[in-house]
Design an enzyme around this catalytic site. Structure first.
Site, PDB file in Angstrom:
ATOM      1  N   LYS A 175      32.119  38.625  45.010  1.00  0.00           N
ATOM      2  CA  LYS A 175      32.551  37.326  45.529  1.00  0.00           C
ATOM      3  C   LYS A 175      34.021  37.421  45.918  1.00  0.00           C
ATOM      4  CE  LYS A 175      34.494  33.792  44.071  1.00  0.00           C
ATOM      5  NZ  LYS A 175      35.280  33.383  45.289  1.00  0.00           N
ATOM      6  N   THR A 229      46.734  34.580  36.600  1.00  0.00           N
ATOM      7  CA  THR A 229      46.609  34.594  35.146  1.00  0.00           C
ATOM      8  C   THR A 229      45.865  33.357  34.656  1.00  0.00           C
ATOM      9  OG1 THR A 229      48.597  35.934  34.885  1.00  0.00           O
ATOM     10  CG2 THR A 229      47.919  34.621  32.985  1.00  0.00           C
ATOM     11  N   GLU A 249      42.853  41.949  36.176  1.00  0.00           N
ATOM     12  CA  GLU A 249      44.112  42.390  36.783  1.00  0.00           C
ATOM     13  C   GLU A 249      44.778  41.137  37.309  1.00  0.00           C
ATOM     14  OE1 GLU A 249      46.922  43.019  38.884  1.00  0.00           O
ATOM     15  OE2 GLU A 249      45.634  43.838  40.454  1.00  0.00           O
TER      16      GLU A 249
END
Length: 477
Positions: A175, A229, A249
């Site tokens: 996706k 994040t 990541e």
């Protein structure tokens, strides 16, 4: 207008169940040029079921055969290099000087990943040091992997997940970010042409709804996500509840430390790649430039001169280094940080505002702020735009303290003439990656962040292991 109503499931393009569409807008012209489905839970379920159905056959395929197909996929990407370049620039505004390298780098990464096949095939027979017998350790695929990728490198950041997942024997559902689905669609043409079996690679498009449905689907065994994040935390919570392995990541606010013996010419030659690659829209960009206090004005002026001299403009011009930002939303976000820098008392030596000389396009002025202090927002928060903060330090201990005073730990750079001394500083930094005098990266070495910059690693054998499980078969003799 390229109007698509389909997603890639089970080796073919099928009409999406969802009737909602996402527009793809060219950041340089502000004109929509494509539409794709905004996948719903049924589309996600169809894709995961296809991947699940293909998993047994793909897992039984030899590692050598899977590696050979990665080489073929690399060749197919190479053959479509011009199309990939044009699509990436039209999707996210990346200048062609950058997007033109993406197909070559992606193909190269697949070929390097294929060379890891012996990790899966070499015998791993271990004697038991505490009792008679031995153990054979088998590496088996993690299962169906959900690969969720961002908009800043819309081909490369898929490939660095796709290659190891496929080599490990996983099947996948990809996706991409809603802003950049078209490079992923072209990648599916390369997947089909390479002869990768139906259902092994599937593609859905959409935003938060599609992403959440994919992460939470009971048929998914592994999640790999690159992005913010904030979203990474939500995915980690979901995977934690389901005891599902996850690679994250995430963001960064990386430092570049200029030591007192650094060569200004080396700094000038590498500054743009280290701090503002892809118009600053790079997770590991070193957007905090830490300089000796006694050389602050000299080095801040040098940085400003380098940035001011780099061309800002049409991303289709090979001379352009700075293009538009990906969207109006991102432009406004960066403009907010520019205002915050001014309000806090930082001094813009170049740039400092939204670019007004373009009739269209999401442009901001590449900016270097001097006289920045560590508590300012522009020194603490990830901006994801062409904004560099210059901070003075007094002594190496303070430089390291400022560099490590961040919740992030993705990357860093150390500039210094004495490589041994620069390395000693690098070893004190709480980060996953450090370059010495340049923008450091190596596809044969693990890439991952510490702290709020993520979990796990990509690239090399470490990235391959992220898509594997281990079975130990114990023998008494």
């Amino acid at each position: 207008m390229h109007d698509h109503d389909d997603v890639f499931i089970g080796g073919r393009w099928v009409t999406a169940h969802s009737t909602r569409r996402t527009e793809v807008v060219n950041p340089a012209t502000e004109e929509p040029w494509a539409r794709v489905p905004c996948s719903d839970e049924r589309d996600i379920d169809d894709a995961v079921r296809a991947a699940r159905s293909a998993l047994p056959g793909w897992a039984r395929t030899s590692a050598g055969r899977r590696a050979a197909l990665l080489h073929r996929l690399a060749d197919e990407i190479d053959s479509r290099a011009a199309d990939f370049t044009a699509i990436i620039t039209a999707e996210n505004g990346t200048p062609v000087a950058e997007s033109g390298a993406a197909p070559r780098h992606s193909a190269g990464h697949l070929r390097l990943t294929a060379e890891l096949a012996p990790v899966l095939t070499d015998p791993d027979d271990r004697p038991n040091p505490m009792a008679p017998g031995h153990t054979v350790v088998r590496r088996v695929p993690a299962g169906v992997a959900a690969l969720i990728t961002p908009w800043n490198f819309p081909l490369g950041l898929i490939v660095v997940k796709l290659g190891p997942a496929l080599l490990a024997g996983c099947t996948v559902v990809i996706k991409p970010a809603p802003e950049t689905p078209m490079a992923a669609r072209l990648l599916m043409a390369a997947v089909a042409a390479a002869g990768i079996p139906a259902g092994v690679v599937n593609l859905v498009t959409g935003g938060t709804v599609a992403g959440r449905a994919l992460v939470e689907h009971p048929g998914v065994d592994k999640v790999s996500f690159t992005g913010s994040t904030e979203v990474g935390r939500a995915i980690a919570r979901s995977c934690g509840e389901r005891l599902r392995p996850v690679t994250l990541e995430l963001g960064g606010k990386s430092p570049a430390i200029v030591l007192d013996d650094a060569d200004p010419a080396v700094l000038a030659a590498n500054l743009l790649e280290v701090t503002m690659r892809n118009t600053g829209q790079t997770c590991k960009a070193c957007t905090r430039l830490l300089v000796p206090a006694e050389r602050h004005d000299e080095l801040a002026d040098l940085a400003a001169a380098v940035v001011a001299a780099a061309p800002l403009g049409d991303p289709l011009d090979p001379a352009t280094f700075f293009g538009p930002l990906v969207s109006a939303r991102q432009r406004d976000r960066v403009a907010g940080y520019l205002a915050a820098g001014h309000a806090a008392g930082a001094k813009a030596l170049t740039g400092g505002g939204v670019a007004t000389r373009f009739r269209r396009g999401y442009y901001v002025e590449p900016t270097v702020f001097a006289h920045v202090t560590p508590e300012m927002r522009i020194a603490r928060e990830e901006i994801f735009g062409p904004v560099l903060a210059v901070l003075p330090y007094r002594g190496l201990d303070e430089a390291v303290a400022i560099a490590n005073d961040s919740p992030y730990g993705l990357a860093a750079t150390v500039f210094g003439a004495d490589e041994q001394r620069a390395t000693a500083v690098a070893e004190r930094l709480a980060t996953g990656n450090v370059g010495i005098n340049h923008y450091g990266s190596n596809a044969a070495a693990p890439f991952g962040g510490h702290r709020d910059s993520g979990l796990g690693a990509e690239f090399a054998a470490e990235g391959l292991h992220a898509y594997l499980q281990f079975t130990s078969i114990h023998y008494q003799s």
